[in-house]
Scaffold this motif. Structure first.
Motif, short mmCIF file in Angstrom:
data_model
loop_
_atom_site.label_atom_id
_atom_site.label_comp_id
_atom_site.label_asym_id
_atom_site.label_seq_id
_atom_site.Cartn_x
_atom_site.Cartn_y
_atom_site.Cartn_z
N ARG A 182 -36.63 13.99 9.12
CA ARG A 182 -35.64 15.41 8.45
C ARG A 182 -34.45 15.63 10.34
O ARG A 182 -34.56 16.10 10.59
CB ARG A 182 -35.96 16.67 7.75
N ASN B 178 -35.31 18.33 12.16
CA ASN B 178 -36.26 18.84 12.68
C ASN B 178 -36.66 18.31 14.20
O ASN B 178 -37.42 19.19 15.46
CB ASN B 178 -37.18 17.33 12.12
N PRO C 91 -27.79 16.44 5.43
CA PRO C 91 -28.75 15.56 4.92
C PRO C 91 -28.07 15.57 3.48
O PRO C 91 -28.62 15.20 2.76
CB PRO C 91 -28.89 17.87 4.90
N ASN D 170 -39.31 9.39 -2.28
CA ASN D 170 -38.48 9.93 -0.45
C ASN D 170 -38.09 10.63 -1.48
O ASN D 170 -36.97 10.52 -0.96
CB ASN D 170 -39.02 9.95 1.01
N ASP E 10 -36.71 13.56 -2.52
CA ASP E 10 -36.19 14.96 -1.57
C ASP E 10 -35.74 14.52 0.39
O ASP E 10 -34.40 15.14 0.05
CB ASP E 10 -37.17 15.62 -0.89
N LEU E 11 -35.44 13.37 0.57
CA LEU E 11 -34.89 12.90 1.27
C LEU E 11 -33.34 12.23 1.12
O LEU E 11 -32.08 12.05 1.53
CB LEU E 11 -35.50 12.56 2.39
#
Length: 260
Positions: free
Chosen positions: A40, A43, A156, A178, A180-181
């Protein structure tokens, strides 16, 4: 896509292993999180996007079939190619391809739209979930994304996944798992949606040629699209006169659709 890959995919479809647009229960390797990507933005420590000249470079993850990162050229008057957070697309090649083939679909438009591209290469002739389960390719993609996030200042809210043919099928499976990404999924001539979990509701763009003789449209996108819509996904669908390809005007429309 090779004739052998097509026959293999057809056999899996006939056996019921994959049904276009189906809601799968779990990965065939038994791991409910096998398709999960951990990388992410934020990170890992970033360098603020400095020191990244425009153009293509290998990420140095593996000795053979390495991933490639493409940084768009700086807009006129900007000091660097990454002046401010960049949108990023993960782009996936078709069967028998490599990272360079993956980039080739959209790299000609990357500078114009100001979108960075990260293109990995499958460990074998095609992506793992096309053959049955999410395994080594997920780890390789995760490592590539982590490197991209550590190198570039990535927005993001503007991260997507795209692919052609087998890469489009994999983009759908991995993108839905995924969500959420990846806020957007671009699938050019997909064959099916591999089994895997689903997370959030990314928006989807699908294109397919009416004369596609590799992945015929009636057995693929014309089933995938209504199934996704029935599951509550927002889908933009474009058919075009042509075969198994990504026409330049379709690629441009897809990047316009992103709104980035």
């Amino acid at each position: 896509m090779s004739r052998r890959s097509l026959l293999s995919a057809a056999a899996l479809l006939a056996a019921g292993a994959f049904i276009p647009g189906c809601r799968p229960l779990r990965s065939t390797d038994g791991g409910s999180h096998a398709a999960h990507l951990a990388a992410r933005p934020g990170n890992v420590a970033t360098n603020g996007g400095t020191g990244n000249p425009a153009g293509q470079r290998p990420l140095g993850l593996v000795a053979e079939r390495d991933a490639l990162l493409y940084v768009p050229a700086a807009p006129a008057g900007a000091a660097t190619a990454a002046a401010g957070p960049l949108p990023l697309l993960l782009v996936l090649h078709g069967a028998g391809g490599d990272a360079a083939r993956g980039l080739s679909v959209l790299s000609g438009l990357s500078d114009e739209f100001g979108i960075a591209l990260m293109s990995p290469a499958s460990r074998t002739g095609t992506w793992d979930a096309i053959r049955g389960s999410y395994e080594d390719d997920v780890a390789q993609i995760d490592a590539g994304l982590e490197e991209a996030f550590s190198t570039l200042d990535v927005d993001p809210r503007r991260i997507g996944i795209a692919g052609f043919s087998d890469g489009a099928s994999y983009a759908l499976g991995l993108g839905l798992a995924n969500g959420d990404l990846f806020s957007r999924i671009l699938a050019f001539s997909p064959g099916f949606i591999p089994s895997g979990p689903r997370e959030a509701k990314p928006e989807v763009f699908i294109s397919h040629g009416r004369a596609d003789d590799v992945l015929p449209i009636r057995a693929t996108s014309r089933r995938i699209v209504p199934s996704l819509e029935g599951d509550g996904y927002s889908v933009t669908y474009r058919e075009f006169d042509g075969g198994h390809a990504v026409p330049p005007e379709v690629a441009r429309e897809a990047l316009d659709w992103l709104g980035w």
